[in-house]
Scaffold this active site. Structure first.
Site, PDB file in Angstrom:
ATOM      1  N   GLU A  74       0.811  -1.215   0.000  1.00 28.15           N
ATOM      2  CA  GLU A  74       0.000   0.000   0.000  1.00 28.15           C
ATOM      3  C   GLU A  74       0.845   1.266   0.000  1.00 28.15           C
ATOM      4  OE1 GLU A  74      -0.539  -2.695   1.822  1.00 28.15           O
ATOM      5  OE2 GLU A  74      -2.432  -3.377   0.959  1.00 28.15           O
ATOM      6  N   HIS A 143     -11.087  -5.533   9.764  1.00 32.61           N
ATOM      7  CA  HIS A 143     -11.648  -5.310   8.425  1.00 32.61           C
ATOM      8  C   HIS A 143     -13.004  -4.614   8.469  1.00 32.61           C
ATOM      9  CE1 HIS A 143      -8.569  -7.820   6.639  1.00 32.61           C
ATOM     10  NE2 HIS A 143      -9.132  -7.765   5.463  1.00 32.61           N
TER      11      HIS A 143
HETATM   12  C1  LIG Z   1      -2.345  -4.856   4.063  1.00 32.79           C
HETATM   13  C2  LIG Z   1      -3.330  -5.646   3.348  1.00 32.79           C
HETATM   14  N1  LIG Z   1      -3.518  -5.428   2.031  1.00 32.79           N
HETATM   15  C3  LIG Z   1      -4.425  -6.159   1.342  1.00 32.79           C
HETATM   16  C4  LIG Z   1      -5.167  -7.112   1.968  1.00 32.79           C
HETATM   17  C5  LIG Z   1      -6.204  -7.906   1.200  1.00 32.79           C
HETATM   18  N2  LIG Z   1      -5.744  -9.276   1.044  1.00 32.79           N
HETATM   19  C6  LIG Z   1      -6.123 -10.225   1.901  1.00 32.79           C
HETATM   20  S1  LIG Z   1      -5.389 -11.661   1.582  1.00 32.79           S
HETATM   21  C7  LIG Z   1      -4.555 -11.050   0.274  1.00 32.79           C
HETATM   22  C8  LIG Z   1      -3.647 -11.936  -0.485  1.00 32.79           C
HETATM   23  C9  LIG Z   1      -2.510 -12.415   0.349  1.00 32.79           C
HETATM   24  O1  LIG Z   1      -1.809 -13.402  -0.303  1.00 32.79           O
HETATM   25  P1  LIG Z   1      -0.698 -14.284   0.386  1.00 32.79           P
HETATM   26  O2  LIG Z   1       0.112 -13.452   1.305  1.00 32.79           O
HETATM   27  O3  LIG Z   1       0.016 -15.001  -0.693  1.00 32.79           O
HETATM   28  O4  LIG Z   1      -1.503 -15.312   1.294  1.00 32.79           O
HETATM   29  P2  LIG Z   1      -2.503 -16.460   0.844  1.00 32.79           P
HETATM   30  O5  LIG Z   1      -3.843 -15.823   0.765  1.00 32.79           O
HETATM   31  O6  LIG Z   1      -2.043 -17.015  -0.434  1.00 32.79           O
HETATM   32  O7  LIG Z   1      -2.469 -17.449   1.964  1.00 32.79           O
HETATM   33  C10 LIG Z   1      -4.870  -9.718   0.092  1.00 32.79           C
HETATM   34  C11 LIG Z   1      -4.356  -8.883  -0.970  1.00 32.79           C
HETATM   35  C12 LIG Z   1      -4.964  -7.286   3.351  1.00 32.79           C
HETATM   36  N3  LIG Z   1      -5.682  -8.177   4.059  1.00 32.79           N
HETATM   37  N4  LIG Z   1      -4.037  -6.564   4.008  1.00 32.79           N
END
Ligand SMILES: Cc1ncc(C[n+]2csc(CCOP(=O)(O)OP(=O)(O)O)c2C)c(N)n1
Ligand SMILES: [Mg+2]
Lengths: 346, 325
Positions: A74, A143
């Protein structure tokens, strides 16, 4: 919607029924067609078509250079937008939800908001940061937050919160053309609501509130999702012959004080409603402005309705209990108009 | 395929199997409960990644700490939070491991040192640094295992956290579960270095990529890393290569992956792979495994009943939770 069905120089403004989401998408598309400096940057905005589908099909029309997917970063997203804005582009950054804006707060507050004055207005920072906020979907404490008060507190930022599809379009188009950093707060729970939206060029000025329902006896002031709760409460109050005026502020900065004060001077009673926490909320600011400027017109203290000052619990019943609803507005309005003594004896 | 006979006690191997199947069955049932409206929120399933959670946590001491992100049902169960307490949490009940306050993304149990699921990507990383700091401060021989996804490595918190962990020589095991996607974005489109374990090299941290679909490999690699950490070797980094079989969350249409890619990974299903190994090497027969499955299914059913029958948290109680006296 009558207000929008006015005759323009070119004849009747044509309307289409769109969702809030589609109206935002239309605004983005039109502005990108109009101005090649406008580009979109954010997480999942391109190939995924937007987490909430606001940027749907924009990649297909404008390509990867103008609809830019980013890592989950971000601070990087907002910083990139700032730098690009300082050097002549007009970025529209999307943060997936307002909760993640905290990771970009340094870029927003310490950088975007300061650059113009700090460098003696040698540059502008014409950018928009779009992000949805809301609560009530059992997403838990991290959230389910609303941060308009944080942004409103910071000079140098514009803060815009549309409540209807037409406003979403008209305000987003203006925000993109504005030469300041604009915090554009959408509401997750409004994305699917429908309404008439003027086709083509439709611009709403920032800082002009909308008296969305006229009334005589009490003023209900709010913005974003709470406008709909106020309208529903006004409907209920009407059944008891109470005439409530509902003001949709649309923007917190610039704030249309005149519309607020004029209404309060007329009705002599005011309630300010926000979905965010009580303490230090936008509602608190507005209530204090009314007190400072309309004290002698008031027949009762300005009331504030908000969420409780509690991090959001996951449990559904408790979450609903934390949040403000139309019933709360209706009850507080009646209590205010009836007077405390009569209310208690009722 | 490595021979397991003679290297492991049968009970230990069957326990790996049981745990992995518990994680799987628990989430299959939870997904059903979500569709029935019993569970709210997002609900991110761990299905496909079980070998990583089970293998890694099995290599820890009971008192070691674990922190995780929002895809943490598996880590919580493997760390020893009961299926009942996790299911009740998903149902938002008072008997849930977070009292119905946290939900799917915020499981917590101090009794087993499961120090929380965090829903802000990257959030678990600096917190793990603090836990590692406290372990050193008290001169304990514990480790903090910090789980996060491939998406988290691109947040500022990753840079700050890893640097501080190394600088202070903290007893932290960073486990990046690389399931190839952060929501809809593939790792190659999000990280300038697609071999994630290399990102830790810049912090001078021992780092390695492992097969996260093989519970034995995960267990052995993590055991080595954890031993080194306990000897004062400072933070270690493991990239576990794995795959989530389900969409990002219950709300994700999952249009960014091909069916054939998903199928290819499903053929490497960590539970089936391990059960084949157990039977082919004569460690357990099909009947034994079936019995284990049945006992897990009973445990999960009981968890659902427990969650259904548990009371909702109270409003009066809520206000007491905001501040400590
Ligand atoms: C700071 C932040 N930005 C965006 C999000 C929205 N978001 C939730 S999960 C996710 C993807 C995360 O991917 P990863 O770290 O690979 O974990 P996975 O879901 O594959 O276990 C995003 C973008 C968030 N929760 N927190
Ligand atoms: Mg991932």
């Amino acid at each position: 919607m009558d207000a929008f069905k006015r005759i323009s120089l070119f004849g009747i403004v044509t309307m289409a029924e769109l969702t809030y989401r589609e109206a935002l998408n239309q605004a983005l598309r039109e502005e990108m067609r109009r101005d090649s400096r406008v580009f979109i940057i954010g997480e999942e905005v391109a190939y995924y078509q937007g987490t909430y589908k606001v940027t749907q099909n924009l990649l297909a029309e404008f390509g990867e250079q103008r609809v830019v997917d980013t890592p989950i970063a971000e601070e990087g997203i907002v910083g990139t937008a700032i730098g690009a804005a300082m050097t002549g582009l007009r970025p529209v950054a999307e943060l997936m939800t307002v909760n993640f804006s905290l990771l970009a707060m340094d870029m927003i507050v310490n950088h975007a908001a300061k650059i113009r004055l700090m460098f003696n207005a040698q540059v502008d920072v014409p950018m928009v940061i779009r992000m949805p906020q809301s609560a009530g979907n059992q997403l838990g404490a991290q959230h389910s937050q609303l941060f308009e008060a944080y942004f409103m507190h910071c000079p140098g930022l514009r803060v815009v919160l549309p409540a209807t599809p037409a406003d979403a379009k008209g305000l987003l188009k203006t925000a993109i053309r504005d030469n300041n950093p604009v915090i554009f707060l959408e509401n997750q729970s409004l994305y699917s609501i429908k309404g008439d939206v003027p086709a083509g060029e439709y611009l709403l000025p920032l800082g002009k509130a909308n008296v969305i329902r006229e009334g005589e006896e009490i003023t209900l002031i709010s913005y974003s999702k709470m406008v709909h709760e106020c309208l529903a409460a006004a409907e209920e109050l009407a059944k008891d012959n109470i005439s409530a005026e509902v003001i949709d502020l649309r923007c917190l900065n610039p704030l249309d004080k005149k519309t607020i004060f004029d209404s309060v001077k007329k009705t002599r009673f005011a309630i300010v409603v926000n979905e965010a926490w009580y303490t230090g909320s936008a509602g608190a600011e507005i209530a204090s402005l009314i007190n400072e400027n309309c004290f002698e017109y008031l027949d009762a203290p300005v009331k504030r309705i908000s969420a409780y000052d509690i991090p959001m619990p996951y449990n559904k019943n408790l979450e609903q209990a934390v949040l403000p609803h139309k019933d709360d507005i209706e009850k507080v309005a009646k209590r205010l108009l009836m007077g405390e003594e009569l209310w208690l004896k009722r | 395929m490595k021979d397991l006979q003679g290297f492991y006690e049968k009970d230990k191997l069957l326990n790996f199997y049981r745990q992995m199947y518990l994680l799987r069955n628990f989430e299959e049932v939870a997904a059903n409960m979500y569709l029935k409206g019993k569970i709210g929120g997002f609900t991110h399933l761990y299905i496909g990644q079980e070998a990583t959670g089970v293998g890694a946590i099995a290599a820890l001491f009971d008192k070691d700490y674990v922190v995780s992100a929002y895809r943490e049902h598996g880590h919580a169960l493997a760390k020893g939070i009961s299926a009942k307490a996790v299911m009740a949490e998903l149902f938002g009940k008072q008997t849930g491991c977070s009292g119905g306050m946290g939900g799917s993304m915020h499981l917590f149990d101090k009794n087993v040192n499961f120090m929380g699921g965090y829903a802000i990507v990257g959030g678990s990383i600096p917190i793990a640094v603090g836990i590692g700091f406290a372990i050193n401060y008290r001169e304990e021989e514990l480790v903090c295992a910090c789980f996060f996804g491939d998406g988290a490595i691109n947040e500022g918190a990753f840079n700050e956290g890893l640097n501080m962990a190394k600088l202070y020589n903290l007893p932290i095991l960073f486990i990046c579960e690389n399931n190839l996607y952060g929501m809809g974005t593939g790792v190659v489109r999000a990280s300038s270095v697609s071999e994630i374990y290399k990102r830790a090299c810049g912090f001078n941290m021992p780092s390695k990529a492992i097969n996260g679909m093989d519970v034995i490999e995960v267990y052995e690699e993590i055991l080595l890393a954890v031993k080194a950490i306990r000897r004062g070797g400072g933070p270690h980094f493991i990239e576990a290569r794995t795959y989530r079989f389900k969409p990002h969350s219950m709300a994700d249409p999952d249009r960014y992956r091909t069916i054939s890619e998903i199928e290819m990974w499903r053929e490497r299903d960590p539970i089936e792979y391990f059960s084949r190994r157990l039977t082919e090497q004569g460690i357990a027969d099909a009947d034994e495994l079936k019995q284990i499955k049945e006992s897990v299914e009973v445990e999960v059913q009981e968890a659902v009943e427990f969650a259904e029958q548990s009371p909702e948290p109270e409003w009066t109680h809520l206000k007491e939770l905001v501040y400590s006296e």
